[in-house]
Scaffold this active site. Structure first.
Site, PDB file in Angstrom:
ATOM      1  N   GLY A  91     -45.901  19.358 -99.001  1.00  0.00           N
ATOM      2  CA  GLY A  91     -45.371  20.404 -98.144  1.00  0.00           C
ATOM      3  C   GLY A  91     -46.374  21.437 -97.695  1.00  0.00           C
ATOM      4  N   TYR A  92     -47.559  21.482 -98.308  1.00  0.00           N
ATOM      5  CA  TYR A  92     -48.572  22.476 -97.924  1.00  0.00           C
ATOM      6  C   TYR A  92     -49.186  22.079 -96.580  1.00  0.00           C
ATOM      7  CZ  TYR A  92     -48.656  23.610-102.983  1.00  0.00           C
ATOM      8  OH  TYR A  92     -48.335  23.946-104.284  1.00  0.00           O
ATOM      9  N   SER A  93     -49.220  22.951 -95.542  1.00  0.00           N
ATOM     10  CA  SER A  93     -48.618  24.270 -95.574  1.00  0.00           C
ATOM     11  C   SER A  93     -47.679  24.390 -94.369  1.00  0.00           C
ATOM     12  CB  SER A  93     -49.707  25.338 -95.510  1.00  0.00           C
ATOM     13  OG  SER A  93     -50.634  25.011 -94.458  1.00  0.00           O
ATOM     14  N   GLU A 120     -50.821  19.314 -94.199  1.00  0.00           N
ATOM     15  CA  GLU A 120     -52.163  19.722 -93.760  1.00  0.00           C
ATOM     16  C   GLU A 120     -53.163  19.718 -94.910  1.00  0.00           C
ATOM     17  OE1 GLU A 120     -49.374  20.771 -90.687  1.00  0.00           O
ATOM     18  OE2 GLU A 120     -49.362  21.291 -92.825  1.00  0.00           O
TER      19      GLU A 120
END
Length: 321
Positions: free
Chosen positions: A57-59, A69
């Protein structure tokens, strides 16, 4: 920066050996662009580090980002001639906008997407990032174990779970003959100490889980960067400065005073002392700390070899009580 560390640790009973400091990848693709992220990763490895922690999930919270990413940048870094076997990569599932939750099919699909972004054939440590009450835990446990059987994941971890849910995971895994988790990632640092009393440390000890605390420096507060409220709005302050400044109360200032005293005694940065305190706590294998530029790395790497005395640990613990 030193090219050697004085200690090694193993992630539970996985056999995976690491230096006792994890580099947080949450800043890659957020407050650190690709070029800066590459420089931070190179300097981390040159300084004796070898364990990188990220999540699918970052970012996604950054305007213009869609999630993944950080993994993408790490994958590009690995693919540009770095030694994959010399680095241990941890990532997580449940918060990527396209792969939310922990349903079995989602865990499988998310892992394969992470492998593509990371440009690697295996994830060394794969976490269930946040508990998912909507997904039957039996299905989640089986899905993680299947990834290990397929060789796509080497070891399993859990993050942001309650002690009861971790115990339930272990019960299901043992009854089903599934691979057991070896790591736990909780919120824990010198000013956030619920981990010690909410049952998580007890279950970690009982199940021999390697603990990797996140927000180890309390969003920068325990690095001593925020002494006054105005520091959080000063030019160059990090995106997390407001959260760090929230600790500026009487207790927070007492902790900073205690950190200053120990740091002066060792001739070490305040951040190094805060990380060393955490690393020397029961069940903790390595703190996780991020650096948005190479200038922040020496203080983190110094924590690899900084050993605090029992008296210093007691003083810091008392200051944050």
């Amino acid at each position: 920066m030193s090219t050697q560390t004085q200690a090694r640790t193993v992630i539970g009973d996985s056999g995976i050996e690491i230096a006792p400091l994890a580099l947080g990848g949450n800043v890659f693709g957020w407050t650190a662009d690709r070029e800066t992220s590459f420089a931070v990763l190179d300097a981390f490895v040159a300084g004796g580090g070898d364990f990188v922690d990220t999540a699918d999930g970052y970012s996604h919270w950054v305007p213009g980002n869609s999630g993944g990413e950080s993994e993408t940048i790490i994958g590009q870094w690995l693919a540009s001639g770095r030694d994959r076997d010399g680095v241990v990569i941890a990532t997580k599932v449940s918060t990527h906008p396209e792969f939310t939750g922990l349903a079995a099919a989602n865990v499988q699909a998310a892992a394969e997407a992470s492998l593509r972004r990371l440009q690697t054939d295996r994830i060394d440590l794969y976490y269930a990032h946040f508990d998912d009450a909507e997904a039957p835990l039996e299905h989640t446990v089986a899905a993680f174990s299947r990834l290990v059987d397929e060789g796509k994941v080497r070891a399993i971890g859990v993050s942001n779970y309650t002690a009861d849910r971790i115990a339930e995971w272990f019960r299901i895994a043992r009854e089903g003959g599934y691979h057991l988790p070896v790591a736990l990632q909780p919120h824990y640092n010198l000013v956030e100490r619920d981990f010690e009393t909410n049952g998580l440390r007890e279950v970690a000890a009982q199940e021999s889980l390697a603990v990797f605390p996140y927000y180890s420096l309390a969003k920068g507060f325990l690095a001593g960067k925020y002494r006054e409220a105005a520091d959080a709005t000063a030019p160059g302050a990090s995106a997390r400065a407001e959260g760090a400044a929230a600790y500026l109360d009487d207790r927070g200032r007492a902790v900073l005073d205690a950190l200053d005293a120990v740091a002066t005694a060792h001739g070490a940065p305040v951040a190094s002392v805060a990380l060393a305190w955490l690393r020397q706590q029961p069940t903790v294998a390595a703190p996780i700390a991020s650096a948005r530029n190479t200038e922040q790395l020496p203080a983190l790497l110094a924590a690899l070899s900084l050993e605090l005395s029992p008296e210093e640990i007691a003083d810091l613990t008392a200051a944050s009580a």
